[in-house]
Scaffold this active site. Structure first.
Site, PDB file in Angstrom:
ATOM      1  N   GLU A   1      35.577  31.620 -16.568  1.00 39.34           N
ATOM      2  CA  GLU A   1      35.035  31.591 -15.200  1.00 39.34           C
ATOM      3  C   GLU A   1      36.050  32.105 -14.208  1.00 39.34           C
ATOM      4  O   GLU A   1      35.713  32.691 -13.202  1.00 39.34           O
ATOM      5  CB  GLU A   1      34.601  30.168 -14.822  1.00 39.34           C
ATOM      6  CG  GLU A   1      33.757  30.086 -13.552  1.00 39.34           C
ATOM      7  CD  GLU A   1      34.525  30.284 -12.265  1.00 39.34           C
ATOM      8  OE1 GLU A   1      34.001  30.934 -11.344  1.00 39.34           O
ATOM      9  OE2 GLU A   1      35.673  29.804 -12.155  1.00 39.34           O
ATOM     10  N   GLU A   2      37.341  31.863 -14.500  1.00 39.09           N
ATOM     11  CA  GLU A   2      38.403  32.209 -13.541  1.00 39.09           C
ATOM     12  C   GLU A   2      38.823  33.674 -13.626  1.00 39.09           C
ATOM     13  O   GLU A   2      39.755  34.082 -12.946  1.00 39.09           O
ATOM     14  CB  GLU A   2      39.645  31.334 -13.785  1.00 39.09           C
ATOM     15  CG  GLU A   2      39.403  29.820 -13.705  1.00 39.09           C
ATOM     16  CD  GLU A   2      39.287  29.301 -12.277  1.00 39.09           C
ATOM     17  OE1 GLU A   2      39.287  30.122 -11.347  1.00 39.09           O
ATOM     18  OE2 GLU A   2      39.185  28.070 -12.112  1.00 39.09           O
TER      19      GLU A   2
ATOM     20  N   HIS B   1      43.039  24.405  -7.748  1.00 40.46           N
ATOM     21  CA  HIS B   1      44.080  25.390  -8.055  1.00 40.46           C
ATOM     22  C   HIS B   1      45.464  24.949  -7.565  1.00 40.46           C
ATOM     23  O   HIS B   1      46.383  25.767  -7.521  1.00 40.46           O
ATOM     24  CB  HIS B   1      43.746  26.796  -7.514  1.00 40.46           C
ATOM     25  CG  HIS B   1      42.538  27.409  -8.164  1.00 40.46           C
ATOM     26  ND1 HIS B   1      42.282  28.769  -8.169  1.00 40.46           N
ATOM     27  CD2 HIS B   1      41.507  26.850  -8.831  1.00 40.46           C
ATOM     28  CE1 HIS B   1      41.144  29.008  -8.806  1.00 40.46           C
ATOM     29  NE2 HIS B   1      40.648  27.847  -9.212  1.00 40.46           N
TER      30      HIS B   1
ATOM     31  N   ASP C   1      37.461  27.094 -19.037  1.00 41.19           N
ATOM     32  CA  ASP C   1      38.806  27.695 -18.996  1.00 41.19           C
ATOM     33  C   ASP C   1      39.738  27.040 -17.979  1.00 41.19           C
ATOM     34  O   ASP C   1      39.310  26.370 -17.050  1.00 41.19           O
ATOM     35  CB  ASP C   1      38.709  29.209 -18.726  1.00 41.19           C
ATOM     36  CG  ASP C   1      37.935  29.539 -17.452  1.00 41.19           C
ATOM     37  OD1 ASP C   1      36.996  28.788 -17.108  1.00 41.19           O
ATOM     38  OD2 ASP C   1      38.268  30.534 -16.792  1.00 41.19           O
TER      39      ASP C   1
ATOM     40  N   ARG D   1      22.906  22.357  -1.538  1.00 42.47           N
ATOM     41  CA  ARG D   1      22.457  23.263  -0.492  1.00 42.47           C
ATOM     42  C   ARG D   1      21.510  24.291  -1.092  1.00 42.47           C
ATOM     43  O   ARG D   1      21.838  24.965  -2.064  1.00 42.47           O
ATOM     44  CB  ARG D   1      23.647  23.982   0.147  1.00 42.47           C
ATOM     45  CG  ARG D   1      23.261  24.805   1.367  1.00 42.47           C
ATOM     46  CD  ARG D   1      24.467  25.556   1.939  1.00 42.47           C
ATOM     47  NE  ARG D   1      24.100  26.154   3.202  1.00 42.47           N
ATOM     48  CZ  ARG D   1      24.277  25.583   4.387  1.00 42.47           C
ATOM     49  NH1 ARG D   1      24.870  24.422   4.476  1.00 42.47           N
ATOM     50  NH2 ARG D   1      23.879  26.185   5.496  1.00 42.47           N
TER      51      ARG D   1
HETATM   52 ZN   LIG Z   1      38.833  27.724 -10.071  1.00 35.72          ZN
HETATM   53 ZN   LIG Z   2      36.296  26.123 -11.007  1.00 34.48          ZN
END
Ligand SMILES: [Zn+2]
Ligand SMILES: [Zn+2]
Length: 392
Positions: free
Chosen positions: A141-142, A365, A84, A183
């Protein structure tokens, strides 16, 4: 042929690099927001079907799951890419900039999708593994709350498409393109938000004894909340409670009825996360009661902590070191942002990896951000080799 040559290398993807770049730039020009990824999902699913995958569409919304079984092993690896874009007006001036004003691939999910497609094409063509590769193309996802990962899991992702471990990646502005950061353990923060409304009893500013002043209670609460991180959290751990807004009253001669506070709460450990919530709730109730007021708390849980399992992270590290050399694989610092890949890791062992997007990359972003196309062959080769090594 040496043993190393039996696994995918970056050079195996160089002949297809122009096609990978074209795919990435096509996706970049045609962004779709969370829950609207109809054309992106179709584009992805059609390609996967063409390469011989067993494709299931509409998993948890516009999610696509593609499976390919080779050989006889029952082992399965899951790899996820997000699809997305964001509601941002693009300001890159690129020839392949978004065609849709106000929508933009400003988080690099166009690159994530392209790299997994690149690996998918290679794996279907070469078939040098024994087991099942499960490719998860995730929507939304956002979204923040009710995200694509949650929806796919609720739609039976892991029951319908069993896997032994799951991997995903995000591009990482600031690190050199083609370098990896990993990590074990917590990697990205849980981010919760809290809205508190303190209700008292308004009245005339000259007669406070006839009122219950929510302003005094709210100000006391702001100060009291500061003691939670400093007095209730292990000093070797980390957490944040920020009161980002406080609103009450309109006039100097009026005591208002209510005061509202908004908090951002971040942590890197599930136990600390629940300690913070418990303490915020009890502190709020106690301070309000101490002032004769009442408090209403809206506690919104954002994405949980991204916690990478040790074995899978070390495995990914060894594969990346073979692929790009150990000097290009480093330890990732804790990232205060959040990611819904964390929901997958609550169900399966796995690792979320970070792939450099260039030292001069714009931040995620940003309206000027762009995914680094020079990472495409590295990311595709990594997913291919990780699959071949996992299912060797
Ligand atoms: Zn993002
Ligand atoms: Zn992202």
């Amino acid at each position: 042929m040496t043993r190393d040559n039996a696994f995918a290398r970056i050079s195996d993807f160089e002949q297809n690099e122009a096609e990978l770049v074209a795919t990435r730039q096509y996706l970049h020009a045609n962004p779709e927001l969370s829950f609207e990824e109809v054309e992106t999902a179709r584009f992805v699913a059609d390609k996967l079907e063409g390469w011989g995958y067993e494709v299931t569409r509409n998993v948890g919304g516009h999610g696509v799951v593609a499976r390919l079984k080779v050989g006889t092993s029952n082992k399965s690896i899951g790899i996820r890419a997000d699809m997305d874009a964001l509601p941002i007006l693009e300001d890159t001036g690129l020839p392949y900039a978004s065609k849709i004003p106000g929508k933009m691939h400003a988080c690099g999910h166009d690159g994530h999708t392209t790299m997994l497609l690149g690996a998918a094409e290679y794996l279907a063509r070469t078939r040098r593994f024994d087991g099942t590769v499960t490719l998860i193309f995730q929507p939304a996802e956002e979204a923040g709350v009710g995200s694509g990962a949650q929806a796919m899991i609720a739609d039976g992702l892991f029951e319908r498409f069993p896997i032994d471990a799951i991997f995903g990646l995000h591009n990482h502005p600031g690190a050199p393109a083609g370098n990896w950061l990993m990590r074990s353990g917590p990697l990205m923060a849980a981010a919760d938000s809290v809205k508190i409304t303190i209700s008292g009893k308004g009245g005339h500013a000259s007669r406070p004894h006839l009122t219950i002043d929510p302003v005094v209670a709210a100000c006391n609460l702001v100060v009291s909340l500061q003691s939670i991180v400093s007095r209730n959290i292990d000093p070797t751990q980390t957490a944040v409670i920020t009161v980002g807004s406080i609103h009450s009253g309109e006039a100097s001669n009026v005591i208002p009825d209510t005061a509202t506070l908004s908090l951002s709460v971040r942590s890197f450990d599930p136990t600390i996360r629940s300690t913070l919530e418990k303490r915020i709730r009890s502190m709020t109730a106690a301070v309000a009661e101490g002032h004769g007021a009442t408090a209403k708390i809206d506690y919104t849980h954002g994405y949980p902590v991204v916690v990478n399992s040790e074995k899978e992270t070390e495995f990914a590290r060894s594969v990346a070191e073979e692929l790009v050399g150990p000097e290009k694989v480093g330890l990732c610092h804790l990232i205060p942002g959040s990611e819904d890949f964390s929901y997958f890791l609550e169900h399966k062992p796995g690792s979320f990896l970070r792939l450099g997007n260039g030292e001069s990359s714009q931040i995620l972003h940003s309206s000027k951000y762009n995914f680094a196309d020079e990472s495409l062959t590295v990311g595709a080769a990594m997913w291919a080799r990780l699959t071949e090594r996992f299912l060797a």
